[in-house]
Design an enzyme around this catalytic site. Structure first.
Site, PDB file in Angstrom:
ATOM      1  N   ARG A 184       0.847  -1.197   0.000  1.00 22.28           N
ATOM      2  CA  ARG A 184       0.000   0.000   0.000  1.00 22.28           C
ATOM      3  C   ARG A 184       0.881   1.246   0.000  1.00 22.28           C
ATOM      4  NH1 ARG A 184      -5.726  -1.309   1.605  1.00 22.28           N
ATOM      5  NH2 ARG A 184      -5.713  -1.511  -0.632  1.00 22.28           N
ATOM      6  N   TYR A 227      -3.721  -1.271   7.522  1.00 29.90           N
ATOM      7  CA  TYR A 227      -4.960  -2.032   7.693  1.00 29.90           C
ATOM      8  C   TYR A 227      -5.411  -1.973   9.163  1.00 29.90           C
ATOM      9  CZ  TYR A 227      -4.440  -4.154   3.094  1.00 29.90           C
ATOM     10  OH  TYR A 227      -4.354  -4.371   1.750  1.00 29.90           O
TER      11      TYR A 227
END
Ligand code: NAD
Length: 378
Positions: A120, A227
């Site tokens: 990410r 996350y």
């Protein structure tokens, strides 16, 4: 490299290759071979695909000689059986849940490149298929709810009276949640949102929505990858209790809560749903991984005895398949452009993206958490 794409299953209208992506791959000196009729789900003719630079071959020989095979969903083990060792299978491979596919990839000596494992990082964003599809899912969830609910979303002042705006509550403010908030705001709804990661409160407010805070106690927040951390059972119970009050006042609830590599957390129980007004709509974007809502049926929409509609349809991006395919094909094309140099995959030891997405290599599963899941399920 010689590339092809597997046809999508009948219920999945998205494709892994569209003309713009084919043109880009051909310009990068790859050869794209597609089986006749590949573009049918999107009404793309063989001629249109050939014009973009693909070679159209009989459907049954599309895999012959292919070094890279693109997919939209994890292929069934039988679809992998005839592929020669070393073939790359690139796309959504659902690594924590499609374990038979992962096993077949490893056993067949195939190299699965799993886009769900994309880092990410800002650099990797253009290759991030989870994000591109989540964004569309957030949009579709609101449009679907607006169509199903028995009231309008915006406030309307008319000579016959004033209609108050619908109240939309979005639970989980990742990529899908943010797009759901933006879409609901555009349609004039009054929007509230909640996430266990407090860092998203500012983003919620910047979209003109209200961030709802709950007191859960204990540790929350996010992992280094950005996350959400999984909540304890006690925290989840406290969350459900406090959330029920907000849910009872909402006309539409959209749940998008996911914890990477695990089944979706249970956010709303039957009591919370029973507290909603008849005619209200819940869209559960986590339906495919167990659902955030008690009563969600994956792939279906149901109406409870109390008149609340719970929508568990998935994958929602398939209902906007043209745009979803264009974005997905672009994600895969950027990945191929990044990962291969002069016909050879960059070594995993030298490249963060390859290291992250290469799920199976040399007969083994490279990702510890997936190996653990396979052992647990054996
Ligand atoms: P996701 O699909 O993993 O989860 C959706 C949301 O659910 C997350 O915001 C998560 O915090 C939330 N959630 C989990 N458990 C919950 C619970 N019990 N109650 C309420 N909410 C809960 O998330 P995502 O869309 O992949 O995004 C995760 C983060 O990564 C976001 O901050 C996103 O902006 C960021 N991101 C960064 C990049 C990049 O830099 N390339 C790409 C994509 C996403």
């Amino acid at each position: 490299m010689v590339l092809t794409a597997l046809p999508s299953p009948p219920e999945e209208r998205r494709l892994a290759l569209v003309p713009s992506a084919i043109k880009r791959l051909v310009a990068l000196e790859h050869e794209v071979r597609l089986g006749a009729g590949y573009g049918a789900p999107l009404h793309l003719s063989d001629d249109a695909l050939a014009e973009a630079g693909a070679t159209i071959v009989p459907a049954e020989s599309a895999l012959d000689g292919a070094e890279i095979v693109l997919v939209v969903t994890p292929p069934a083990p039988e679809a992998l059986a005839g592929m020669p060792k070393g073939t790359f299978v690139v796309g959504f491979l659902d690594p924590f849940f499609a374990l038979p596919t992962v096993r077949a990839l490893a056993d067949g000596g195939l190299r699965g490149m799993c886009v769900e494992l994309m880092p990410r990082s800002t650099y990797a964003q253009k290759m991030d298929a989870l994000s591109s599809q989540a964004s569309l899912a957030g949009y579709v969830a609101v449009v679907l709810a607006a169509e199903r609910i028995d009231k309008v979303l915006p406030m309307m002042s008319t000579p016959a009276g004033t209609i108050p705006p619908a109240r939309v509550f979005v639970v989980g403010v990742g990529v899908a949640g943010l797009q759901a908030i933006a879409t609901a705001k555009r349609l004039g709804a009054r929007v509230e949102a909640y996430d266990t990661r407090p860092s998203v409160a500012e983003q919620v407010r910047s979209l003109g929505a209200r961030f709802v805070a709950f007191d859960l106690g204990g540790e929350q927040g996010e992992t280094e990858q950005g996350y959400a951390r999984a909540l304890t059972d006690e925290q989840l119970a406290r969350q459900r209790e406090q959330m029920a009050k907000v849910v009872a006042q909402s006309d539409v609830v959209i749940t998008t809560a996911q914890v990477f590599g695990r089944s979706a957390p249970r956010i709303l129980d039957a009591a919370a749903i029973a507290g909603m007004k008849p005619g209200s709509v819940v869209v559960d974007l986590a339906a495919a991984t167990g659902g955030n809502v008690e009563g969600t049926v994956a792939g279906e929409e149901i109406v409870t005895d109390g008149g609340v509609r719970i929508i568990g349809l998935h994958p929602l991006p398939a209902s906007v398949a043209r745009d979803a395919s264009a974005m997905y094909a672009a994600n895969l094309t950027f990945l191929i452009e990044h990962a291969w140099v002069e016909g050879a995959l960059k070594p995993a030891s030298e490249d963060d993206v390859v290291d992250a997405v290469l799920l199976t290599d040399d007969g083994a599963v490279r990702y510890e958490a997936v190996r653990a899941q396979m052992e647990a399920s054996a």
